[in-house]
Scaffold this motif. Structure first.
Motif, PDB file in Angstrom:
ATOM      1  N   MET A   1       0.847  -1.171   0.000  1.00  0.00           N
ATOM      2  CA  MET A   1       0.000   0.000   0.000  1.00  0.00           C
ATOM      3  C   MET A   1       0.901   1.246   0.000  1.00  0.00           C
ATOM      4  SD  MET A   1      -3.105  -1.110   0.124  1.00  0.00           S
ATOM      5  CE  MET A   1      -3.890  -2.662   0.386  1.00  0.00           C
ATOM      6  N   ILE A   2       0.547   2.205  -0.850  1.00  0.00           N
ATOM      7  CA  ILE A   2       1.432   3.340  -1.063  1.00  0.00           C
ATOM      8  C   ILE A   2       1.021   4.603  -0.302  1.00  0.00           C
ATOM      9  CG2 ILE A   2       2.171   2.514  -3.306  1.00  0.00           C
ATOM     10  CD1 ILE A   2       0.165   4.462  -4.575  1.00  0.00           C
ATOM     11  N   HIS A   3      -0.104   4.591   0.370  1.00  0.00           N
ATOM     12  CA  HIS A   3      -0.565   5.758   1.118  1.00  0.00           C
ATOM     13  C   HIS A   3      -0.724   5.417   2.593  1.00  0.00           C
ATOM     14  CE1 HIS A   3      -2.389   6.638  -3.017  1.00  0.00           C
ATOM     15  NE2 HIS A   3      -1.316   7.390  -2.887  1.00  0.00           N
ATOM     16  N   LEU A   7      -7.256   6.368  11.135  1.00  0.00           N
ATOM     17  CA  LEU A   7      -8.617   5.879  11.333  1.00  0.00           C
ATOM     18  C   LEU A   7      -9.083   6.247  12.733  1.00  0.00           C
ATOM     19  CD1 LEU A   7      -8.380   2.292   9.809  1.00  0.00           C
ATOM     20  CD2 LEU A   7      -9.116   4.393   8.696  1.00  0.00           C
ATOM     21  N   VAL A   8     -10.288   6.777  12.830  1.00  0.00           N
ATOM     22  CA  VAL A   8     -10.889   7.117  14.113  1.00  0.00           C
ATOM     23  C   VAL A   8     -12.133   6.255  14.277  1.00  0.00           C
ATOM     24  CG1 VAL A   8     -11.885   8.941  15.521  1.00  0.00           C
ATOM     25  CG2 VAL A   8     -10.052   9.492  13.909  1.00  0.00           C
ATOM     26  N   ASN A  31      -1.188   6.127  10.975  1.00  0.00           N
ATOM     27  CA  ASN A  31      -0.229   5.561  10.030  1.00  0.00           C
ATOM     28  C   ASN A  31      -0.675   4.190   9.502  1.00  0.00           C
ATOM     29  OD1 ASN A  31       2.062   5.907   8.525  1.00  0.00           O
ATOM     30  ND2 ASN A  31       3.387   4.926  10.026  1.00  0.00           N
ATOM     31  N   VAL A  32      -1.946   4.082   9.118  1.00  0.00           N
ATOM     32  CA  VAL A  32      -2.503   2.839   8.601  1.00  0.00           C
ATOM     33  C   VAL A  32      -2.205   2.758   7.098  1.00  0.00           C
ATOM     34  CG1 VAL A  32      -4.623   1.530   8.236  1.00  0.00           C
ATOM     35  CG2 VAL A  32      -4.335   2.886  10.310  1.00  0.00           C
ATOM     36  N   GLY A  61      -5.552  -3.510   3.651  1.00  0.00           N
ATOM     37  CA  GLY A  61      -5.190  -4.914   3.748  1.00  0.00           C
ATOM     38  C   GLY A  61      -6.164  -5.682   4.613  1.00  0.00           C
ATOM     39  N   HIS A  62      -6.072  -6.983   4.572  1.00  0.00           N
ATOM     40  CA  HIS A  62      -7.034  -7.842   5.272  1.00  0.00           C
ATOM     41  C   HIS A  62      -6.895  -7.806   6.791  1.00  0.00           C
ATOM     42  CE1 HIS A  62      -3.486 -10.407   5.080  1.00  0.00           C
ATOM     43  NE2 HIS A  62      -4.006 -11.098   6.068  1.00  0.00           N
ATOM     44  N   VAL A  63      -5.808  -7.292   7.320  1.00  0.00           N
ATOM     45  CA  VAL A  63      -5.616  -7.283   8.772  1.00  0.00           C
ATOM     46  C   VAL A  63      -6.119  -6.001   9.433  1.00  0.00           C
ATOM     47  CG1 VAL A  63      -3.663  -8.859   8.691  1.00  0.00           C
ATOM     48  CG2 VAL A  63      -3.263  -6.399   8.543  1.00  0.00           C
ATOM     49  N   THR A  64      -6.541  -5.014   8.655  1.00  0.00           N
ATOM     50  CA  THR A  64      -7.007  -3.738   9.197  1.00  0.00           C
ATOM     51  C   THR A  64      -8.406  -3.896   9.768  1.00  0.00           C
ATOM     52  OG1 THR A  64      -5.727  -2.593   7.509  1.00  0.00           O
ATOM     53  CG2 THR A  64      -7.372  -1.308   8.687  1.00  0.00           C
ATOM     54  N   LYS A  65      -8.607  -3.389  10.990  1.00  0.00           N
ATOM     55  CA  LYS A  65      -9.923  -3.446  11.630  1.00  0.00           C
ATOM     56  C   LYS A  65     -10.843  -2.414  10.983  1.00  0.00           C
ATOM     57  CE  LYS A  65     -12.334  -2.807  15.957  1.00  0.00           C
ATOM     58  NZ  LYS A  65     -12.313  -2.140  17.234  1.00  0.00           N
TER      59      LYS A  65
END
Length: 112
Positions: A1-3, A7-8, A31-32, A61-65
């Motif tokens: 991922m390039i960006h 997240l709040v 910094n997600v 990605g698949h690990v992000t909540k």
């Protein structure tokens, strides 16, 4: 991922009071890794000209909540340059699967 983004997650359990009851607040994850994409959905023509309606989509990605009550802000590239100013709310979260497991999420954003 390039960006990268922040997240709040609103209304999450952030601790407990002295009596053992849960306290709720905003859980901020900075910094997600993500990737921003813009989509031109429609155009509107009137007497002043043509307006193009642009919607934004984020890939995670698949690990992000993920949660529907989250806000997205501080969208930056990997060098720290701001991509989109402001705060956005999630309009739709779409999980995408590989053959057997979750591969990534696509999140449609709207201004908030």
């Amino acid at each position: 991922m390039i960006h990268r983004c922040t997240l709040v997650h609103q209304g999450q359990v952030v601790g407990q009071d002295p009596y053992g009851k849960d306290t709720y607040g905003d859980m901020i994850v900075e910094n997600v890794p993500c990737r921003l994409d813009s989509i031109v959905n429609d155009r509107s023509t009137d007497e002043t000209g043509t307006d193009y309606l642009v919607n934004y989509k984020l890939f995670f990605g698949h690990v992000t909540k993920m949660s529907m009550d989250m806000k997205v802000k501080d969208l930056k590239d990997k060098y720290g340059n701001e991509l989109l100013p402001g705060t956005f709310i999630t309009d739709e979260i779409l999980p995408f699967y590989g053959r057997r497991k979750l591969h990534h999420f696509e999140v449609k954003l709207k201004s908030g």
